[in-house]
Motif scaffolding. Sequence first.
Motif, mmCIF file in Angstrom:
data_model
loop_
_atom_site.group_PDB
_atom_site.id
_atom_site.type_symbol
_atom_site.label_atom_id
_atom_site.label_comp_id
_atom_site.label_asym_id
_atom_site.label_seq_id
_atom_site.Cartn_x
_atom_site.Cartn_y
_atom_site.Cartn_z
ATOM 1 N N TYR A 80 9.517 17.093 1.528
ATOM 2 C CA TYR A 80 9.111 15.235 1.442
ATOM 3 C C TYR A 80 8.509 14.641 1.969
ATOM 4 O O TYR A 80 8.313 13.518 1.526
ATOM 5 C CB TYR A 80 10.699 15.393 1.151
ATOM 6 C CG TYR A 80 11.367 16.581 0.238
ATOM 7 C CD1 TYR A 80 10.748 16.183 -1.146
ATOM 8 C CD2 TYR A 80 12.578 16.575 0.593
ATOM 9 C CE1 TYR A 80 11.350 16.516 -2.494
ATOM 10 C CE2 TYR A 80 12.790 18.100 -0.629
ATOM 11 C CZ TYR A 80 12.045 17.596 -1.750
ATOM 12 O OH TYR A 80 13.378 18.657 -2.719
ATOM 13 N N GLY A 81 8.428 14.506 3.568
ATOM 14 C CA GLY A 81 8.117 13.237 4.111
ATOM 15 C C GLY A 81 5.935 13.001 3.971
ATOM 16 O O GLY A 81 5.802 12.298 4.565
ATOM 17 N N ILE B 141 2.912 5.728 1.504
ATOM 18 C CA ILE B 141 2.968 5.156 1.897
ATOM 19 C C ILE B 141 1.244 4.427 2.551
ATOM 20 O O ILE B 141 0.911 3.166 2.805
ATOM 21 C CB ILE B 141 4.093 4.750 3.421
ATOM 22 C CG1 ILE B 141 5.589 4.994 3.183
ATOM 23 C CG2 ILE B 141 3.886 4.082 4.132
ATOM 24 C CD1 ILE B 141 6.453 5.173 3.972
ATOM 25 N N ALA B 142 0.831 5.050 3.446
ATOM 26 C CA ALA B 142 -0.280 5.167 4.120
ATOM 27 C C ALA B 142 -1.240 4.745 2.743
ATOM 28 O O ALA B 142 -2.429 3.868 2.965
ATOM 29 C CB ALA B 142 -0.520 6.729 4.677
ATOM 30 N N GLY C 249 -3.861 1.328 2.908
ATOM 31 C CA GLY C 249 -4.883 0.917 2.831
ATOM 32 C C GLY C 249 -5.049 0.759 1.172
ATOM 33 O O GLY C 249 -5.829 -0.082 1.738
ATOM 34 N N LEU C 250 -4.486 0.812 0.680
ATOM 35 C CA LEU C 250 -5.238 -0.338 -1.009
ATOM 36 C C LEU C 250 -4.400 -2.109 -0.562
ATOM 37 O O LEU C 250 -5.527 -2.658 -0.772
ATOM 38 C CB LEU C 250 -4.423 -0.197 -1.664
ATOM 39 C CG LEU C 250 -4.918 0.845 -2.813
ATOM 40 C CD1 LEU C 250 -2.999 1.372 -4.017
ATOM 41 C CD2 LEU C 250 -5.726 1.413 -3.093
ATOM 42 N N VAL C 251 -4.161 -2.261 0.353
ATOM 43 C CA VAL C 251 -4.154 -3.546 0.587
ATOM 44 C C VAL C 251 -4.822 -4.438 1.664
ATOM 45 O O VAL C 251 -4.974 -5.137 1.879
ATOM 46 C CB VAL C 251 -1.639 -4.087 0.778
ATOM 47 C CG1 VAL C 251 -1.216 -5.242 1.460
ATOM 48 C CG2 VAL C 251 -1.210 -3.424 -0.243
ATOM 49 N N PHE C 252 -4.333 -3.404 3.130
ATOM 50 C CA PHE C 252 -5.121 -4.117 3.984
ATOM 51 C C PHE C 252 -6.292 -3.193 4.419
ATOM 52 O O PHE C 252 -7.209 -4.089 5.425
ATOM 53 C CB PHE C 252 -4.256 -3.877 5.191
ATOM 54 C CG PHE C 252 -2.673 -4.255 5.359
ATOM 55 C CD1 PHE C 252 -2.781 -5.754 5.105
ATOM 56 C CD2 PHE C 252 -1.308 -3.433 4.741
ATOM 57 C CE1 PHE C 252 -1.342 -6.124 4.883
ATOM 58 C CE2 PHE C 252 -0.870 -4.623 5.312
ATOM 59 C CZ PHE C 252 -0.695 -5.436 4.534
ATOM 60 N N ALA C 253 -7.191 -2.137 2.765
ATOM 61 C CA ALA C 253 -8.216 -1.743 3.870
ATOM 62 C C ALA C 253 -9.100 -2.018 3.163
ATOM 63 O O ALA C 253 -9.037 -1.668 1.537
ATOM 64 C CB ALA C 253 -8.118 -0.194 4.725
ATOM 65 N N GLY D 125 -5.287 12.771 2.359
ATOM 66 C CA GLY D 125 -3.268 13.403 2.242
ATOM 67 C C GLY D 125 -3.490 13.912 1.556
ATOM 68 O O GLY D 125 -2.273 14.968 1.557
ATOM 69 N N LEU D 126 -4.071 14.107 0.453
ATOM 70 C CA LEU D 126 -3.705 15.304 -0.671
ATOM 71 C C LEU D 126 -4.347 16.287 -0.103
ATOM 72 O O LEU D 126 -3.236 17.368 -0.430
ATOM 73 C CB LEU D 126 -4.791 14.390 -2.142
ATOM 74 C CG LEU D 126 -3.552 13.482 -3.372
ATOM 75 C CD1 LEU D 126 -5.098 13.031 -3.371
ATOM 76 C CD2 LEU D 126 -2.492 13.398 -3.401
#
Length: 128
Positions: free
Chosen positions: A13-14, A21-22, A26-30, A42-43
């Motif tokens: 689950y983690g 979260i990553a 990434g969408l907000v800051f990168a 990640g996928l």
Amino acid sequence: MTTQQRLLKFILYGNWILLGIAGLVGLVFAPFDFTKGIIAGGLLVTINFHLLYRTLKKSLTPPYLASHSVMLVKYYIRFIVSGIVIFILLSGGYVHPLGLFVGLSVVVASIFLATISEVKKLIFKEAI
């Protein structure tokens, strides 16, 4: 529930939670290419981990015990396919290499967090 089962459940689950979260961070800051790398890596690694889990569970659960050579062939097929996907992503310039590296680290981070969680439980269990 044994320690191994708790660790496995936490990691399974983690992985998805850390990937989400990553990806959001990434969408907000990168830049978008960096975020695409995080999500693609990640996928790739999370799906690979789930396939490894399924292969080992099916192969090691009686009465369907598989030979180790079958498990190794499946492992190498997954490994080669992962390498081809990473090569296509990087050579085509579809993702940023550093973002892909961050995405590929999701399972490692999840395993690290699961280990810290279990150690914390053991320390507080000993203290009580």
